[in-house]
Design an enzyme around this catalytic site. Structure first.
Site, PDB file in Angstrom:
ATOM      1  N   ASP A  26       0.792  -1.246   0.000  1.00  0.00           N
ATOM      2  CA  ASP A  26       0.000   0.000   0.000  1.00  0.00           C
ATOM      3  C   ASP A  26       0.825   1.298   0.000  1.00  0.00           C
ATOM      4  O   ASP A  26       0.480   2.259   0.718  1.00  0.00           O
ATOM      5  CB  ASP A  26      -0.951   0.010   1.210  1.00  0.00           C
ATOM      6  CG  ASP A  26      -1.925  -1.157   1.197  1.00  0.00           C
ATOM      7  OD1 ASP A  26      -1.896  -1.966   0.259  1.00  0.00           O
ATOM      8  OD2 ASP A  26      -2.709  -1.277   2.161  1.00  0.00           O
ATOM      9  N   LYS A 131      -6.728  -4.825  -2.963  1.00  0.00           N
ATOM     10  CA  LYS A 131      -7.337  -5.499  -1.807  1.00  0.00           C
ATOM     11  C   LYS A 131      -8.356  -4.584  -1.140  1.00  0.00           C
ATOM     12  O   LYS A 131      -8.116  -3.392  -0.963  1.00  0.00           O
ATOM     13  CB  LYS A 131      -6.244  -5.927  -0.811  1.00  0.00           C
ATOM     14  CG  LYS A 131      -5.432  -4.794  -0.211  1.00  0.00           C
ATOM     15  CD  LYS A 131      -4.296  -5.363   0.612  1.00  0.00           C
ATOM     16  CE  LYS A 131      -3.497  -4.343   1.374  1.00  0.00           C
ATOM     17  NZ  LYS A 131      -4.193  -3.579   2.388  1.00  0.00           N
ATOM     18  N   CYS A 164      -1.968  -2.247   7.878  1.00  0.00           N
ATOM     19  CA  CYS A 164      -1.946  -3.247   6.797  1.00  0.00           C
ATOM     20  C   CYS A 164      -0.718  -4.153   6.844  1.00  0.00           C
ATOM     21  O   CYS A 164      -0.814  -5.326   6.456  1.00  0.00           O
ATOM     22  CB  CYS A 164      -2.083  -2.552   5.455  1.00  0.00           C
ATOM     23  SG  CYS A 164      -3.751  -1.866   5.251  1.00  0.00           S
TER      24      CYS A 164
END
Ligand code: TIU
Length: 228
Positions: A26, A131, A164
């Site tokens: 990310d 995701k 994350c």
């Protein structure tokens, strides 16, 4: 086979580089730039900048080795059909996922804020996983992709340490992968939570995995037996 020893905590870890993948979590403008999801949540995105340079160096080394590299992006479909109400309704209107910000709609696929920052952008041939959750294994093709390629070990980098990266570390550990988190290549909006998360991962003999640095990974790679 090319087994290398990486100095790490709580113990050194030996990995076969052919069974090791690098996963970059990310590294999106929505988290690293002003006007993105991170700042909308009340955070200072500048706290994440220190990861960019070491991740960039690690990507160069991994690409030279031909290591499998996976990039992830957190985000949702424009109609928000993949965003649970519980994730959507948690914040005040105007600051929610799907609301408009200076980089387009917050955390929506295809918007500028959803893109990975240029310095660590994926190259052609590197898998990019979109995701909907924090854990990169949730509702994605990641596990099947790794198993089909015989991957046992994951080098985990990206943002944020406590959200994350931690969720993916737990997901990896529960699925039987060795999760190796690189402390200089992960960052949190809270230095305190960054430290606590890394302490949790390596506690109790490595309850979730290992913690090391990019220097140790690069040293381990450099010291490998060239005939191995
Ligand atoms: N990628 C990721 O960590 N998503 C987050 O929402 N992180 C926060 O720290 N909020």
């Amino acid at each position: 086979m090319s087994v290398v020893r990486i100095e790490a905590e709580p113990t050194p870890v030996e990995v076969d580089l052919a069974e090791t993948a690098l996963i970059v979590i990310d590294m999106q403008k929505d988290f690293l730039r002003r006007g993105g999801f991170g700042e909308f949540l009340g955070n200072d995105p500048d706290l994440l900048q220190r990861t960019v340079e070491p991740i960039s160096q690690l990507l160069t080394a991994a690409r030279r080795l031909g290591m499998i590299i996976i990039h992830t992006r957190e985000g949702h479909l424009p109609d928000l059909s993949d965003c649970p109400a519980a994730k959507l309704d948690r914040w005040p209107a105007g600051t929610r996922i799907g609301d408009m910000g200076p980089m387009g709609r917050i955390l929506i696929r295809g918007e500028e804020g959803h893109a990975i920052v240029d310095e660590v952008a994926p190259l052609a041939g590197e898998l990019v996983i979109d995701k909907p959750g924090k854990n990169a294994f949730y509702a994605t093709e990641l596990d099947g992709y790794l198993r089909a390629r015989g991957i046992q070990n994951l080098l985990i980098v990206g943002v944020t340490t406590d959200v994350c990266c931690m969720a993916t570390t737990i997901g990896a550990n529960d699925r039987g992968y060795n999760a190796i988190v690189l402390s200089d290549c992960v960052a949190s909006y809270s230095p305190e939570r960054h430290r606590a998360t890394l302490a949790t991962i390596k506690a109790q003999g490595g309850i979730f995995g290992w913690v090391t640095t990019s220097d140790e990974v690069l040293a381990g790679i450099a010291a490998r037996d060239p005939l191995g």
